[in-house]
Design a protein around this motif. Structure first.
Motif, PDB file in Angstrom:
ATOM      1  N   MET A   1       0.848  -1.182   0.000  1.00 23.31           N
ATOM      2  CA  MET A   1       0.000   0.000   0.000  1.00 23.31           C
ATOM      3  C   MET A   1       0.888   1.239   0.000  1.00 23.31           C
ATOM      4  O   MET A   1       1.954   1.228   0.594  1.00 23.31           O
ATOM      5  N   HIS A 197       7.591   3.934   1.669  1.00 21.07           N
ATOM      6  CA  HIS A 197       7.559   4.297   3.092  1.00 21.07           C
ATOM      7  C   HIS A 197       8.415   3.350   3.908  1.00 21.07           C
ATOM      8  O   HIS A 197       8.709   2.230   3.489  1.00 21.07           O
ATOM      9  N   GLU A 232       7.952   1.415  -3.978  1.00 17.22           N
ATOM     10  CA  GLU A 232       6.785   1.120  -4.807  1.00 17.22           C
ATOM     11  C   GLU A 232       6.511   2.160  -5.885  1.00 17.22           C
ATOM     12  O   GLU A 232       5.669   3.030  -5.705  1.00 17.22           O
ATOM     13  N   GLU A 263       5.713  -3.270  -5.986  1.00 15.67           N
ATOM     14  CA  GLU A 263       6.238  -2.928  -4.660  1.00 15.67           C
ATOM     15  C   GLU A 263       6.869  -4.143  -4.007  1.00 15.67           C
ATOM     16  O   GLU A 263       6.350  -5.258  -4.123  1.00 15.67           O
TER      17      GLU A 263
HETATM   18 MG    MG Z   1       3.313   0.204   0.541  1.00 19.45          MG
END
Ligand code: MG
Length: 299
Positions: A1, A197, A232, A263
């Protein structure tokens, strides 16, 4: 994500350097747990990709993902995240990321589908996405879009090395995409609104990982053993601009051009990088970049 670059995009250099000190550093034992979570994510992708056939609904894939999680004794991290209603994100064609699995979205031959999946083992998170081709009849341009996006991810993963800084990952991702021959549609759009992240005891942590270089952000923190990131890239065959649909989740390209999303979660260890969500730890692909993957802590 992915996480939105929105507020992060406004960070000043001084703020970024301050936040670098807040990057969570994992012990080898914690990285082993993240590897276990990563392997569950890999299994989710394998099963969901096999189920992504014409006529299936995206909700069918979500149920496959839920079963893999349960079979491995893993918990979902997407389900309930900010109210997200699925175990995975299913993003079809012009949907870049965060598509919600539902019964109404029936997969058709020719669709390009990104499956973003996550899992938690003992409180430690994994997160990864693949792009798959549903059925047949995909234009060469679509195959190339996914190849370029995936390979830019590997270029970024290979930059996860001691001595590098965060910006070296962004530079590797963007540089790979920019060096490719332009698609017939004109150019590749590198999505800037979302990015990678830090990951570990939570799914989304500092630092934010841009898929392009933004000078005023500086070079970012040094990459040190114990750091874990989700890298990603999201790339379209047209614009880099996106908007969110009324469901508050689904991210679509403004020009409705097709997009791809890849990702992996990666750990930097004392023995080098380990791609936590790749079945082989990233060994084969990292070797193409002259990087030796760390030994798999789970053998
Ligand atoms: Mg992610």
């Amino acid at each position: 994500m992915g996480v939105t670059s929105g507020t992060g995009g406004q960070l000043l250099l001084s703020e970024l350097e301050a936040s670098a000190e807040m990057v969570e550093i994992k012990t080898p034992e914690q990285i082993a747990k993240m590897r276990a979570a990563g392997l569950v994510v890999a299994a989710m992708h394998k099963e969901c990709a096999a189920a992504a056939v014409p006529g299936a609904t995206t909700k069918d894939l979500d149920e496959v993902a839920a079963k893999v999680l349960a079979d491995h004794g893993a918990k979902p991290n997407f389900l309930g995240y900010g109210g997200f209603p699925g175990n995975i994100c299913t993003s079809v064609n012009d949907v870049v990321v965060h598509g919600i699995p539902d019964r109404e979205t029936v997969l058709n031959s020719g669709d390009v589908l990104s499956i973003d999946a996550g899992a938690i083992i003992d409180g430690w998170h994994g997160d990864a996405a693949i792009t798959v081709f549903v059925g047949e009849g995909h234009a060469p341009e679509l195959l190339e879009l996914s190849r370029v996006t995936e390979e830019s991810m590997w270029a970024g993963l290979a930059a996860m090395r001691k001595g590098n800084r965060l910006v070296d990952i962004s530079k590797a991702v963007e540089g790979y995409i920019r060096r490719q021959p332009r698609p017939a549609s004109g150019k590749y759009g590198i999505i800037e609104d979302y990015g990678g992240h830090g990951i570990g005891s939570e799914m989304h942590m500092d630092p934010h990982v841009l898929n392009y270089v933004e000078r005023r952000r500086g070079r970012g923190p040094k990459l040190v053993p114990g750091m874990c990131l989700a890298i990603e890239p999201m790339v379209s065959l047209g614009t880099a601009k996106t908007h969110v649909l009324e469901d508050d989740w689904t991210v679509v390209t403004d020009d409705h051009s097709c997009s791809s999303h890849w990702e992996h979660s990666i750990a930097l260890t004392e023995q080098g990088p380990l791609v936590l969500t790749a079945p082989d730890g990233g060994r084969a692909k990292l070797a193409e970049y002259g990087v030796e993957a760390a030994p798999d802590p789970l053998g």
